[in-house]
Design a protein around this motif. Structure first.
Motif, PDB file in Angstrom:
ATOM      1  N   GLN A 210       0.833  -1.201   0.000  1.00 51.88           N
ATOM      2  CA  GLN A 210       0.000   0.000   0.000  1.00 51.88           C
ATOM      3  C   GLN A 210       0.866   1.248   0.000  1.00 51.88           C
ATOM      4  N   SER A 211       1.981   1.210   0.732  1.00 54.41           N
ATOM      5  CA  SER A 211       2.835   2.383   0.796  1.00 54.41           C
ATOM      6  C   SER A 211       3.452   2.689  -0.562  1.00 54.41           C
ATOM      7  N   LEU A 212       3.808   1.646  -1.327  1.00 53.78           N
ATOM      8  CA  LEU A 212       4.390   1.872  -2.646  1.00 53.78           C
ATOM      9  C   LEU A 212       3.369   2.498  -3.582  1.00 53.78           C
ATOM     10  N   VAL A 213       2.149   1.972  -3.599  1.00 54.76           N
ATOM     11  CA  VAL A 213       1.114   2.537  -4.460  1.00 54.76           C
ATOM     12  C   VAL A 213       0.837   3.980  -4.062  1.00 54.76           C
ATOM     13  N   SER A 214       0.787   4.235  -2.763  1.00 54.80           N
ATOM     14  CA  SER A 214       0.549   5.595  -2.284  1.00 54.80           C
ATOM     15  C   SER A 214       1.661   6.538  -2.726  1.00 54.80           C
ATOM     16  N   ARG A 215       2.906   6.075  -2.621  1.00 52.62           N
ATOM     17  CA  ARG A 215       4.037   6.914  -3.053  1.00 52.62           C
ATOM     18  C   ARG A 215       4.047   7.110  -4.558  1.00 52.62           C
ATOM     19  N   LEU A 216       3.699   6.069  -5.303  1.00 51.44           N
ATOM     20  CA  LEU A 216       3.625   6.205  -6.756  1.00 51.44           C
ATOM     21  C   LEU A 216       2.605   7.265  -7.155  1.00 51.44           C
ATOM     22  N   ARG A 217       1.443   7.211  -6.526  1.00 51.56           N
ATOM     23  CA  ARG A 217       0.406   8.207  -6.831  1.00 51.56           C
ATOM     24  C   ARG A 217       0.861   9.615  -6.481  1.00 51.56           C
ATOM     25  N   ALA A 218       1.431   9.751  -5.288  1.00 49.27           N
ATOM     26  CA  ALA A 218       1.868  11.076  -4.842  1.00 49.27           C
ATOM     27  C   ALA A 218       2.933  11.650  -5.769  1.00 49.27           C
ATOM     28  N   ALA A 219       3.855  10.798  -6.191  1.00 52.94           N
ATOM     29  CA  ALA A 219       4.922  11.258  -7.076  1.00 52.94           C
ATOM     30  C   ALA A 219       4.401  11.566  -8.473  1.00 52.94           C
ATOM     31  N   ALA A 220       3.432  10.785  -8.932  1.00 49.55           N
ATOM     32  CA  ALA A 220       3.011  10.884 -10.333  1.00 49.55           C
ATOM     33  C   ALA A 220       1.967  11.957 -10.609  1.00 49.55           C
TER      34      ALA A 220
END
Length: 262
Positions: free
Chosen positions: A82-92
């Motif tokens: 979940q943390s990776l998906v959250s970081r991907l969204r925030a970055a993208a």
């Protein structure tokens, strides 16, 4: 330290509770029939059927030819932290907005789980004729731009495992031709981008590039989707250059959002 006892909400919604419990059964226990779900939930078979039909519609469940319901692509996304998906969204997201401003087409970020992909972020353009948001939707990986990009990052052995014949025993028509897929993926690797002309939806074209981690592994696909009537092959290189710049910016911002020590 023990967790505090959970109390039910003051205004419980039975239909939501039933759907969540049914999804949990499918995820943890591997599968169930309509009758079994009805018995577990203490509801009529007709009610259980409606609940399962909605879970299938939202990709929380799939129904096999044996009429047994099993966990669907959305529940399989637990393999993505979940943390990776959250970081991907925030970055993208800021860069997706910039891509939309530059290309005036809808932009997406997509991740892969097994033989499916899920759109985890989508920014629509303002044109009257446009591709709508796909956020949260799940598609077969080999039918999408991002899916081809992420499959192209796999070794031959990993690809063979994803599309092993035994995994498609109950849905053989959904299995892509392995040799044809390998040929397509070689082209994607060679080009560094992917173009999807109507593979996932008729009248739609998508162009995408990979977003990679520090070690160079593809984490996601960054793409734009547009009506086929607006697709101009002469602009392809320019579109790819814009997407590449955005992907590199996402990678840089993602690295800065990474947890300490990683």
């Amino acid at each position: 330290m023990d967790k505090p006892l959970k109390n039910p909400p003051p205004y419980p919604i039975a239909s939501v509770d039933h759907a969540l419990r049914a999804a949990t059964v499918l995820q943890l226990e591997g599968g169930a029939s309509v009758s079994q779900i009805a018995e577990r939930l203490g509801v009529a078979r007709s009610t259980a059927h409606r609940i399962l039909a909605m879970l299938v519609y939202r990709d929380f469940a799939v129904q096999g030819e044996d009429r047994i319901y099993r966990a669907g692509p959305v529940l399989e996304l637990a393999t993505h932290s979940q943390s990776l998906v959250s970081r991907l969204r925030a970055a993208a997201l800021p860069h997706l907005h910039r891509v939309v401003a530059l290309l005036e087409e809808t932009a997406n970020l997509t991740v892969r789980t097994g033989d499916t992909v899920r759109f985890i972020a989508s920014v629509e353009c303002a044109q009257a004729l446009r591709v709508g948001s796909r956020e949260g939707m799940v598609f077969p990986a080999h039918r999408t731009t991002a899916g081809l990009l992420l499959l192209a990052d796999l070794s031959d052995e990993e690809l063979a495992e994803v599309y092993a014949a035994e995994r498609y025993r109950e849905r053989p028509a959904e299995r892509p031709d392995p040799e044809q897929l390998r040929t397509e993926l070689r082209k994607v690797r060679r080009n560094g981008f992917a173009v999807n002309k109507g593979r996932s939806e008729r009248g739609l074209v998508a162009v995408g590039v990979p977003v990679r981690d520090r070690e160079g592994a593809a984490l996601a696909g960054l793409s734009v989707s547009l009506p086929s009537v607006r697709y101009d092959p002469q602009r392809l290189r320019s579109v790819v250059a814009t997407l590449d710049a955005a992907a590199r910016a996402v990678e840089q911002d993602l690295a800065e959002l990474a947890p300490e020590g990683r």
